[in-house]
Design an enzyme around this catalytic site. Structure first.
Site, PDB file in Angstrom:
ATOM      1  N   GLU A 185      -1.252   3.416 -11.613  1.00  0.00           N
ATOM      2  CA  GLU A 185       0.034   2.708 -11.725  1.00  0.00           C
ATOM      3  C   GLU A 185      -0.210   1.232 -11.968  1.00  0.00           C
ATOM      4  O   GLU A 185      -0.986   0.602 -11.247  1.00  0.00           O
ATOM      5  CB  GLU A 185       0.786   2.757 -10.393  1.00  0.00           C
ATOM      6  CG  GLU A 185       1.496   4.013 -10.076  1.00  0.00           C
ATOM      7  CD  GLU A 185       2.241   3.876  -8.745  1.00  0.00           C
ATOM      8  OE1 GLU A 185       2.405   4.902  -8.108  1.00  0.00           O
ATOM      9  OE2 GLU A 185       2.628   2.752  -8.344  1.00  0.00           O
ATOM     10  N   ASN A 226      -2.773   7.307  -7.984  1.00  0.00           N
ATOM     11  CA  ASN A 226      -2.316   8.580  -7.418  1.00  0.00           C
ATOM     12  C   ASN A 226      -3.328   9.648  -7.774  1.00  0.00           C
ATOM     13  O   ASN A 226      -3.605   9.883  -8.943  1.00  0.00           O
ATOM     14  CB  ASN A 226      -0.942   8.935  -7.967  1.00  0.00           C
ATOM     15  CG  ASN A 226       0.080   7.866  -7.642  1.00  0.00           C
ATOM     16  OD1 ASN A 226       0.146   7.388  -6.517  1.00  0.00           O
ATOM     17  ND2 ASN A 226       0.842   7.446  -8.619  1.00  0.00           N
ATOM     18  N   ARG A 259      -3.350  12.864  -7.662  1.00  0.00           N
ATOM     19  CA  ARG A 259      -2.736  14.196  -7.719  1.00  0.00           C
ATOM     20  C   ARG A 259      -2.073  14.395  -9.079  1.00  0.00           C
ATOM     21  O   ARG A 259      -1.953  13.451  -9.861  1.00  0.00           O
ATOM     22  CB  ARG A 259      -1.632  14.268  -6.654  1.00  0.00           C
ATOM     23  CG  ARG A 259      -0.595  13.170  -6.885  1.00  0.00           C
ATOM     24  CD  ARG A 259       0.645  13.307  -6.036  1.00  0.00           C
ATOM     25  NE  ARG A 259       1.669  12.402  -6.497  1.00  0.00           N
ATOM     26  CZ  ARG A 259       1.805  11.131  -6.122  1.00  0.00           C
ATOM     27  NH1 ARG A 259       0.966  10.608  -5.250  1.00  0.00           N
ATOM     28  NH2 ARG A 259       2.771  10.395  -6.618  1.00  0.00           N
ATOM     29  N   VAL A 264       4.943  14.434 -10.472  1.00  0.00           N
ATOM     30  CA  VAL A 264       6.221  15.044 -10.862  1.00  0.00           C
ATOM     31  C   VAL A 264       6.449  14.885 -12.365  1.00  0.00           C
ATOM     32  O   VAL A 264       6.848  15.828 -13.046  1.00  0.00           O
ATOM     33  CB  VAL A 264       7.394  14.399 -10.078  1.00  0.00           C
ATOM     34  CG1 VAL A 264       8.734  14.943 -10.561  1.00  0.00           C
ATOM     35  CG2 VAL A 264       7.236  14.602  -8.572  1.00  0.00           C
ATOM     36  N   TYR A 284       4.280 -11.707  -5.805  1.00  0.00           N
ATOM     37  CA  TYR A 284       5.398 -10.829  -6.149  1.00  0.00           C
ATOM     38  C   TYR A 284       5.810 -11.033  -7.606  1.00  0.00           C
ATOM     39  O   TYR A 284       6.033 -12.161  -8.039  1.00  0.00           O
ATOM     40  CB  TYR A 284       6.598 -11.095  -5.220  1.00  0.00           C
ATOM     41  CG  TYR A 284       7.805 -10.244  -5.537  1.00  0.00           C
ATOM     42  CD1 TYR A 284       7.747  -8.865  -5.367  1.00  0.00           C
ATOM     43  CD2 TYR A 284       8.980 -10.803  -6.020  1.00  0.00           C
ATOM     44  CE1 TYR A 284       8.838  -8.063  -5.676  1.00  0.00           C
ATOM     45  CE2 TYR A 284      10.086 -10.012  -6.323  1.00  0.00           C
ATOM     46  CZ  TYR A 284      10.008  -8.635  -6.149  1.00  0.00           C
ATOM     47  OH  TYR A 284      11.081  -7.858  -6.444  1.00  0.00           O
ATOM     48  N   GLU A 327       0.404 -10.171  -1.482  1.00  0.00           N
ATOM     49  CA  GLU A 327       0.121 -10.195  -2.920  1.00  0.00           C
ATOM     50  C   GLU A 327       1.204 -11.039  -3.602  1.00  0.00           C
ATOM     51  O   GLU A 327       2.327 -11.112  -3.104  1.00  0.00           O
ATOM     52  CB  GLU A 327       0.215  -8.742  -3.387  1.00  0.00           C
ATOM     53  CG  GLU A 327      -0.355  -8.374  -4.683  1.00  0.00           C
ATOM     54  CD  GLU A 327      -0.322  -6.858  -4.879  1.00  0.00           C
ATOM     55  OE1 GLU A 327      -1.375  -6.218  -4.784  1.00  0.00           O
ATOM     56  OE2 GLU A 327       0.781  -6.324  -5.124  1.00  0.00           O
TER      57      GLU A 327
HETATM   58  C1  MV4 Z   1       5.178  -4.775  -6.372  1.00  0.00           C
HETATM   59  C2  MV4 Z   1       6.327  -5.311  -6.998  1.00  0.00           C
HETATM   60  C3  MV4 Z   1       6.307  -6.626  -7.368  1.00  0.00           C
HETATM   61  N1  MV4 Z   1       5.214  -7.377  -7.106  1.00  0.00           N
HETATM   62  N2  MV4 Z   1       4.126  -5.554  -6.149  1.00  0.00           N
HETATM   63  C4  MV4 Z   1       6.879  -0.441  -5.420  1.00  0.00           C
HETATM   64  C5  MV4 Z   1       6.147   0.848  -5.435  1.00  0.00           C
HETATM   65  C6  MV4 Z   1       4.720   0.510  -5.277  1.00  0.00           C
HETATM   66  N3  MV4 Z   1       3.876   1.424  -6.006  1.00  0.00           N
HETATM   67  C7  MV4 Z   1       4.605  -0.878  -5.788  1.00  0.00           C
HETATM   68  N4  MV4 Z   1       5.935  -1.404  -5.854  1.00  0.00           N
HETATM   69  C8  MV4 Z   1       6.143  -2.690  -6.219  1.00  0.00           C
HETATM   70  N5  MV4 Z   1       5.099  -3.508  -6.016  1.00  0.00           N
HETATM   71  C9  MV4 Z   1       4.154  -6.831  -6.503  1.00  0.00           C
HETATM   72  N6  MV4 Z   1       3.098  -7.584  -6.248  1.00  0.00           N
HETATM   73  C10 MV4 Z   1       7.402  -4.469  -7.215  1.00  0.00           C
HETATM   74  C11 MV4 Z   1       7.327  -3.158  -6.814  1.00  0.00           C
HETATM   75  C12 MV4 Z   1       8.532  -2.407  -7.028  1.00  0.00           C
HETATM   76  C13 MV4 Z   1       8.557  -1.338  -7.885  1.00  0.00           C
HETATM   77  C14 MV4 Z   1       7.430  -0.903  -8.563  1.00  0.00           C
HETATM   78  C15 MV4 Z   1       7.486   0.161  -9.405  1.00  0.00           C
HETATM   79  C16 MV4 Z   1       8.680   0.829  -9.589  1.00  0.00           C
HETATM   80  C17 MV4 Z   1       9.799   0.430  -8.928  1.00  0.00           C
HETATM   81  C18 MV4 Z   1       9.761  -0.661  -8.074  1.00  0.00           C
HETATM   82  C19 MV4 Z   1      10.924  -1.054  -7.431  1.00  0.00           C
HETATM   83  C20 MV4 Z   1      10.879  -2.101  -6.582  1.00  0.00           C
HETATM   84  C21 MV4 Z   1       9.689  -2.775  -6.366  1.00  0.00           C
END
Ligand code: MV4
Length: 461
Positions: free
Chosen positions: A277, A292, A294, A297, A204, A202
């Site tokens: 989310e 999610n 559920r 928290v 980033y 995906e």
């Molecule tokens: C990402 C991202 C950046 N780009 N996807 C981490 C948890 C998961 N639910 C998805 N996450 C991430 N996905 C893309 N394409 C960055 C994160 C991420 C993050 C997301 C939410 C809260 C904290 C985070 C910490 C690091 C990375």
């Protein structure tokens, strides 16, 4: 329409107590289940009945489906509330409950299963009209395929595990030569952690905010949202602080994200409470990440600003009641912040189990403490380190922060290390106070302290 007479709570700690409190208010009998390590727990003490379901490890007890079902059969319950973690997102457990004629308080097993597969969830939500980031439509089959896709998407990209979620098994890739090695480590990690090595790629997003929308849906296709929570303040994918509303969302964006979430839930046949989310990028664009299935928290911050009882709504819709209020009945009031108090070293975040030797619970105006801890309680080493959630509510964010500060000041938990001193320090941080933070807040916070010559260790003083 049926009425639940008795509910088994397949969980422990603060969330088991939280569910018991609502059952008491609804006049529903409760059954606690517990491991041998949790005999002296508050959820055991305050439920109407309690059944020991196995040894101290989660595998032996709270994850032991035959034991949980046996406890439900013996006590003749109508329904099981799974809380969060443990069996909450096990489609198999939900199916077994159904086969035993016990209502699983949550969405249908097929919906749980779909959302558990992040590639499937992404596809379904895209079809349902939610914005998703550029990425692979299916699990990756080869490095060649990934290389072509990543060139199309543009670097940086992120490799994620299809069976992952919550940030486990992710790899950020900045250049093409890193793609192959990242795919191999991600696939190996995923196979070890989830018994499924499928991965996908995906675009980033750098410095995003983590914004999630709380939804409530009944079994007849009615669905509403209760606004957002900003969960950007986390460390190693463990959330530390959540707040509602987000300091950066406009009413216009809230409505767009909320309606998108509601439409998507209707399209996938969602029922019960759920959370969608999103990542919000620096340009104000939002993208679906995960759903999610559920109670979460951090649900209390939503309860504070909407006056909804999310557990009560889960129980009602599981009984087959229709949601009786509409989107226009949802009002947002003031600001709420939650600090997660973990039995952890505030520096290293290493677990710190043991006996609580002195304890004071904060209270007073606008303060809520969701916990199963008490003076003399022994925090067992077998489970998650969350021991309390300190939640405040006030008319403005500024007053909510002031309230959190004074609540943290008078909260005492001695005998073990906790994240209380860290939260006190974050409440003083100028960027937190300004609401200017992303998912990188904690690393930047520790960096700032280091530069100011405040040793990281002094956070714990
Ligand atoms: C990402 C991202 C950046 N780009 N996807 C981490 C948890 C998961 N639910 C998805 N996450 C991430 N996905 C893309 N394409 C960055 C994160 C991420 C993050 C997301 C939410 C809260 C904290 C985070 C910490 C690091 C990375």
């Amino acid at each position: 329409m049926r009425r639940f007479r008795k509910i088994l709570i397949a969980n422990r700690g603060e969330i088991a107590c939280r569910i018991i409190w609502t059952c008491k208010e609804m006049g529903i009998q409760t059954v606690a289940v517990h491991s041998t390590a949790d005999r002296d727990s508050l959820h055991v003490r305050f439920a109407d009945e309690a059944v020991c379901i196995g040894g101290p490890t989660s595998q032996q007890s709270y994850l032991n489906i035959p034991s949980v079902i046996a406890a439900a059969e013996i006590t003749d319950v109508d329904a099981i509330h799974p809380g969060y973690g443990f069996l909450a997102e096990s489609a198999q457990f939900a199916e077994i409950c159904e086969a035993c004629n016990i209502k699983f308080i949550g969405p249908r097993p097929d919906v749980i299963r779909m959302m558990g597969d992040k590639v499937e969830a992404r596809r379904a939500m895209k079809e349902a009209g939610l914005p998703v980031l550029a990425g692979s439509p299916d699990p990756l089959k080869s490095e060649e395929e990934a290389t072509v896709l990543a060139r199309e998407i543009g670097y940086p990209v992120i490799i994620k595990a299809a069976a992952g979620g919550g940030g486990r098994g992710m790899r950020i890739v900045h250049r093409e030569e890193e793609l192959g090695p990242a795919m191999r480590t991600a696939a190996t990690e995923a196979a070890a952690a989830f018994k499924n090595g499928d991965i996908y790629v995906e675009k980033y997003v750098e410095n995003p905010r983590h914004i999630e929308i709380q939804v409530l849906a009944d079994e007849y296709g009615h669905c509403i949202h209760l606004g957002e929570r900003d969960c950007s303040i986390q460390r190693r994918h463990q959330k530390l602080i959540e707040e509602a509303p987000s300091p950066v969302l406009t009413q216009e964006l809230r409505e767009r994200m909320g309606s998108a979430a509601v439409e998507a839930c209707k399209r996938v046949g969602y029922s019960s409470a759920g959370t969608i989310e999103f990542l919000l990028d620096e340009d104000g664009q939002f993208y679906f990440m995960e759903m999610n299935t559920r109670i979460q928290v951090e649900h209390p911050v939503t309860e504070m600003i909407t006056l909804a009882d999310i557990v009560r709504n889960q129980i009602f819709v599981a009984q087959g009641d229709p949601l009786w209020y509409q989107q226009s009945d949802v009002n947002f009031n003031g600001h709420s912040i939650e600090c997660r108090i973990n039995a952890e070293d505030p520096e290293t975040f290493a677990p710190s189990p043991g006996r609580i030797t002195a304890y004071n619970a904060p209270g007073g105006p606008g303060v809520r403490l969701d916990t199963a801890a008490y003076n003399g309680y022994f925090v067992p080493p077998y489970y998650d380190s969350l021991i309390a959630k300190l939640i405040v509510h006030a008319r403005t964010r500024e007053v909510a922060i002031a309230r959190m500060r004074r609540a943290l000041e008078v909260m005492v938990v001695e005998g073990i290390k906790t994240t209380i001193p860290l939260h006190r320090a974050i409440m003083e941080d100028p960027y937190f106070r300004a609401g200017e933070y992303s998912t990188r807040f904690m690393e930047q916070f520790f960096e700032r302290r280091k530069n100011q010559g405040v040793s990281a260790a002094s956070v714990g003083d």
